[in-house]
Design a protein around this motif. Structure first.
Motif, PDB file in Angstrom:
ATOM      1  N   THR A 140      -5.862  -0.720   9.428  1.00 51.09           N
ATOM      2  CA  THR A 140      -6.118   0.710   9.264  1.00 51.09           C
ATOM      3  C   THR A 140      -7.345   0.942   8.377  1.00 51.09           C
ATOM      4  O   THR A 140      -8.150   1.841   8.638  1.00 51.09           O
ATOM      5  CB  THR A 140      -4.896   1.434   8.670  1.00 51.09           C
ATOM      6  OG1 THR A 140      -4.453   0.734   7.491  1.00 51.09           O
ATOM      7  CG2 THR A 140      -3.753   1.523   9.673  1.00 51.09           C
ATOM      8  N   THR A 141      -7.497   0.126   7.329  1.00 55.03           N
ATOM      9  CA  THR A 141      -8.685   0.230   6.475  1.00 55.03           C
ATOM     10  C   THR A 141      -9.945  -0.019   7.280  1.00 55.03           C
ATOM     11  O   THR A 141     -10.951   0.686   7.126  1.00 55.03           O
ATOM     12  CB  THR A 141      -8.582  -0.761   5.305  1.00 55.03           C
ATOM     13  OG1 THR A 141      -7.772  -0.179   4.277  1.00 55.03           O
ATOM     14  CG2 THR A 141      -9.936  -1.094   4.698  1.00 55.03           C
ATOM     15  N   ALA A 142      -9.916  -1.011   8.160  1.00 54.74           N
ATOM     16  CA  ALA A 142     -11.103  -1.342   8.951  1.00 54.74           C
ATOM     17  C   ALA A 142     -11.525  -0.202   9.870  1.00 54.74           C
ATOM     18  O   ALA A 142     -12.714  -0.012  10.119  1.00 54.74           O
ATOM     19  CB  ALA A 142     -10.854  -2.607   9.769  1.00 54.74           C
ATOM     20  N   LEU A 143     -10.546   0.570  10.365  1.00 51.89           N
ATOM     21  CA  LEU A 143     -10.867   1.681  11.266  1.00 51.89           C
ATOM     22  C   LEU A 143     -10.815   3.038  10.573  1.00 51.89           C
ATOM     23  O   LEU A 143     -11.014   4.070  11.221  1.00 51.89           O
ATOM     24  CB  LEU A 143      -9.914   1.676  12.471  1.00 51.89           C
ATOM     25  CG  LEU A 143      -9.986   0.457  13.398  1.00 51.89           C
ATOM     26  CD1 LEU A 143      -9.146   0.695  14.652  1.00 51.89           C
ATOM     27  CD2 LEU A 143     -11.420   0.111  13.781  1.00 51.89           C
ATOM     28  N   GLY A 144     -10.547   3.055   9.274  1.00 56.51           N
ATOM     29  CA  GLY A 144     -10.558   4.317   8.524  1.00 56.51           C
ATOM     30  C   GLY A 144      -9.388   5.232   8.803  1.00 56.51           C
ATOM     31  O   GLY A 144      -9.496   6.458   8.636  1.00 56.51           O
ATOM     32  N   GLU A 177     -10.714   0.093  -2.023  1.00 51.09           N
ATOM     33  CA  GLU A 177     -11.870   0.519  -1.237  1.00 51.09           C
ATOM     34  C   GLU A 177     -11.497   1.200   0.078  1.00 51.09           C
ATOM     35  O   GLU A 177     -12.272   1.992   0.602  1.00 51.09           O
ATOM     36  CB  GLU A 177     -12.756  -0.696  -0.900  1.00 51.09           C
ATOM     37  CG  GLU A 177     -13.311  -1.415  -2.115  1.00 51.09           C
ATOM     38  CD  GLU A 177     -14.189  -2.587  -1.733  1.00 51.09           C
ATOM     39  OE1 GLU A 177     -14.750  -2.575  -0.610  1.00 51.09           O
ATOM     40  OE2 GLU A 177     -14.307  -3.531  -2.538  1.00 51.09           O
ATOM     41  N   GLY A 178     -10.345   0.873   0.608  1.00 48.97           N
ATOM     42  CA  GLY A 178      -9.994   1.309   1.948  1.00 48.97           C
ATOM     43  C   GLY A 178      -9.179   2.577   2.014  1.00 48.97           C
ATOM     44  O   GLY A 178      -9.135   3.370   1.061  1.00 48.97           O
ATOM     45  N   SER A 179      -8.501   2.751   3.142  1.00 52.16           N
ATOM     46  CA  SER A 179      -7.785   4.002   3.426  1.00 52.16           C
ATOM     47  C   SER A 179      -6.303   3.918   3.105  1.00 52.16           C
ATOM     48  O   SER A 179      -5.522   4.762   3.533  1.00 52.16           O
ATOM     49  CB  SER A 179      -7.956   4.349   4.916  1.00 52.16           C
ATOM     50  OG  SER A 179      -7.512   3.285   5.738  1.00 52.16           O
ATOM     51  N   LYS A 237      -6.688   9.684   2.492  1.00 53.15           N
ATOM     52  CA  LYS A 237      -7.712   8.759   2.021  1.00 53.15           C
ATOM     53  C   LYS A 237      -8.419   8.096   3.198  1.00 53.15           C
ATOM     54  O   LYS A 237      -7.790   7.529   4.079  1.00 53.15           O
ATOM     55  CB  LYS A 237      -7.035   7.703   1.142  1.00 53.15           C
ATOM     56  CG  LYS A 237      -7.979   6.869   0.323  1.00 53.15           C
ATOM     57  CD  LYS A 237      -7.171   5.913  -0.548  1.00 53.15           C
ATOM     58  CE  LYS A 237      -8.090   4.991  -1.307  1.00 53.15           C
ATOM     59  NZ  LYS A 237      -7.328   3.905  -1.933  1.00 53.15           N
ATOM     60  N   GLN A 238      -9.730   8.145   3.223  1.00 53.83           N
ATOM     61  CA  GLN A 238     -10.516   7.511   4.274  1.00 53.83           C
ATOM     62  C   GLN A 238     -11.055   6.159   3.819  1.00 53.83           C
ATOM     63  O   GLN A 238     -10.901   5.156   4.492  1.00 53.83           O
ATOM     64  CB  GLN A 238     -11.674   8.429   4.694  1.00 53.83           C
ATOM     65  CG  GLN A 238     -11.223   9.733   5.336  1.00 53.83           C
ATOM     66  CD  GLN A 238     -10.428   9.536   6.613  1.00 53.83           C
ATOM     67  OE1 GLN A 238     -10.775   8.700   7.441  1.00 53.83           O
ATOM     68  NE2 GLN A 238      -9.364  10.287   6.762  1.00 53.83           N
ATOM     69  N   GLY A 239     -11.684   6.137   2.654  1.00 51.45           N
ATOM     70  CA  GLY A 239     -12.190   4.879   2.131  1.00 51.45           C
ATOM     71  C   GLY A 239     -13.347   4.343   2.955  1.00 51.45           C
ATOM     72  O   GLY A 239     -13.992   5.054   3.735  1.00 51.45           O
ATOM     73  N   CYS A 240     -13.613   3.048   2.807  1.00 45.30           N
ATOM     74  CA  CYS A 240     -14.688   2.404   3.552  1.00 45.30           C
ATOM     75  C   CYS A 240     -14.252   0.996   3.940  1.00 45.30           C
ATOM     76  O   CYS A 240     -13.288   0.461   3.393  1.00 45.30           O
ATOM     77  CB  CYS A 240     -15.974   2.357   2.728  1.00 45.30           C
ATOM     78  SG  CYS A 240     -15.838   1.350   1.228  1.00 45.30           S
ATOM     79  N   ARG A 241     -14.978   0.412   4.883  1.00 39.43           N
ATOM     80  CA  ARG A 241     -14.675  -0.950   5.311  1.00 39.43           C
ATOM     81  C   ARG A 241     -15.216  -1.929   4.274  1.00 39.43           C
ATOM     82  O   ARG A 241     -16.386  -1.878   3.916  1.00 39.43           O
ATOM     83  CB  ARG A 241     -15.311  -1.219   6.670  1.00 39.43           C
ATOM     84  CG  ARG A 241     -14.867  -2.525   7.305  1.00 39.43           C
ATOM     85  CD  ARG A 241     -15.505  -2.725   8.664  1.00 39.43           C
ATOM     86  NE  ARG A 241     -15.031  -1.721   9.620  1.00 39.43           N
ATOM     87  CZ  ARG A 241     -15.508  -1.591  10.844  1.00 39.43           C
ATOM     88  NH1 ARG A 241     -16.499  -2.379  11.258  1.00 39.43           N
ATOM     89  NH2 ARG A 241     -15.033  -0.669  11.648  1.00 39.43           N
TER      90      ARG A 241
END
Length: 376
Positions: free
Chosen positions: A300-304, A322-324, A348-352
């Motif tokens: 999920t973090t990788a795709l936001g 850093e992630g979502s 939270k969106q975060g970043c890859r």
């Protein structure tokens, strides 16, 4: 030619070694054999599944799974030792933190075969998790450490590992995710069983974004406790009054929901476990994912995609830093509050994270070739 055993014991393991296989084929300087320990036997693991991953079927299937942790680990060790003594590899590569990872690492080390561990250094600090024990023991005897995030490097250094053996390479699971997202674009997703649910809850026909949430729960610490399952169930039932939820239910979880008499109500759609591509098609467009899965925190973090982790700890802190991902614990009020943030558009969106770029396997193979094939 030098060759390496690539060990996998469960379906997610194959998704981690698939990018390594593709990278080894492209490199051409190392041979490999895919070893399936049979820790989990999946009847859907057929030719189509491996074709989907872009890898050949396993060279060896040991059929060693089943039983308790100790029984399973012992059977894998016996079978893998016989294999290594008959057909000795130049190195053994293990991935993740399942029993096969631990068993094959121990056997290889006792036979003086170098061990490389992919996803090394992850730590939750929770010794009630079998996976944490597997990680600690595997890393204590490995020779090469391929790390997915900065916390892994820090843990390994604190545990006294040599800097020259630690390689921060990115994440092969994300390599696989990006590969499969690209393949998904060419698939008729109308054939997936959950497509009707997704279509019924789509709010943006152009982007495909959904106004629904996806739930997964399988960790024993959550689903084997009636008290925790009831708490989490109350949270999910409340969230579902505001956001439709779909829940692919692990067999262990389904059994315990029935045993504990937990009814999640009419707004949560229960479905069976999903194959990788149908599940990816479902969660990638969700408004939020609620889970206790380690891998799903990363994907999920990788795709936001906003992720609410229903656990008290995580071995993947980069997804929070850093992630979502948000670590919510198991108290209903916190879980509901985090879900409502998402519904208000404050999820939270975060970043890859750094090096989660789809090229981790290429870096791993380059290092393996330097170590075992004499590449400079």
């Amino acid at each position: 030619m030098k060759y390496i055993y690539l060990v996998a014991g469960a379906r997610p393991n194959f998704m981690k070694i698939a990018p390594i296989v593709r990278a080894m084929r492209a490199h051409g300087g190392l041979g490999f054999k895919i070893i399936h320990t049979g820790q989990h036997y999946d009847r859907d693991m057929n030719e189509v599944f491996f074709e989907e991953l872009g890898i050949p079927e396993p060279d060896v299937f040991m059929a060693a799974g089943g039983g308790s942790h100790s029984q399973q680990t012992a059977r894998i060790m016996v079978a893998f030792e016989e294999l290594c003594q008959t057909d000795r590899p130049d190195a053994v590569l293990v991935v993740g933190d399942v029993n096969s990872t631990l068993a094959c690492a121990i056997v290889a080390k006792k036979l003086s075969i170098p061990v490389a561990h992919v996803e090394a250094g992850l730590r939750s600090g929770d010794m009630t998790m079998p996976e944490e024990i597997n990680r600690l023991v595997t890393d204590s005897i490995s020779d090469l450490f391929f790390v997915t995030e900065p916390s892994g490097v820090a843990h390994l250094k604190r545990e006294g590992k040599d800097d020259s053996a630690i390689h921060y390479v990115g994440h092969v699971m994300i390599d696989n995710l990006l590969y499969q997202v690209e393949k998904l674009a060419g698939i008729d997703t109308a054939l997936f069983g959950t497509n009707c649910f997704k279509a019924a809850n789509r709010v943006n026909s152009k982007s495909g974004s959904g106004r629904y949430g996806v739930v997964t729960l399988h960790r024993p610490g959550n689903v084997d406790s009636a008290e925790i399952m009831r708490r989490v169930g109350r949270a999910l039932t409340e969230i579902a009054t505001e956001l439709p939820l779909i829940f692919p239910v692990h067999p262990r979880t389904r059994n315990n929901l029935e045993k504990f008499g937990i009814d999640l109500g009419p707004n949560i759609t229960l479905v069976g476990p999903q194959a990788y591509m149908p599940f990816l098609n479902l969660w990638k467009d969700a408004a939020v994912v609620l889970t206790d899965s380690g891998g799903l925190q990363e994907e999920t973090t990788a795709l936001g995609v906003p992720c609410i982790t229903i656990r008290e700890n995580t071995e993947r802190p980069v997804t929070v830093d850093e992630g979502s991902n948000v670590l919510a614990g198991t108290e209903p009020a916190r879980i509901i509050a985090e879900a409502r943030k998402v519904l208000r558009g404050e999820g939270k969106q975060g970043c890859r994270p750094h090096l989660w770029d789809g090229k981790a396997a290429e870096r791993i193979v380059k290092i393996l070739a330097m170590e075992f094939a004499g590449d400079s």
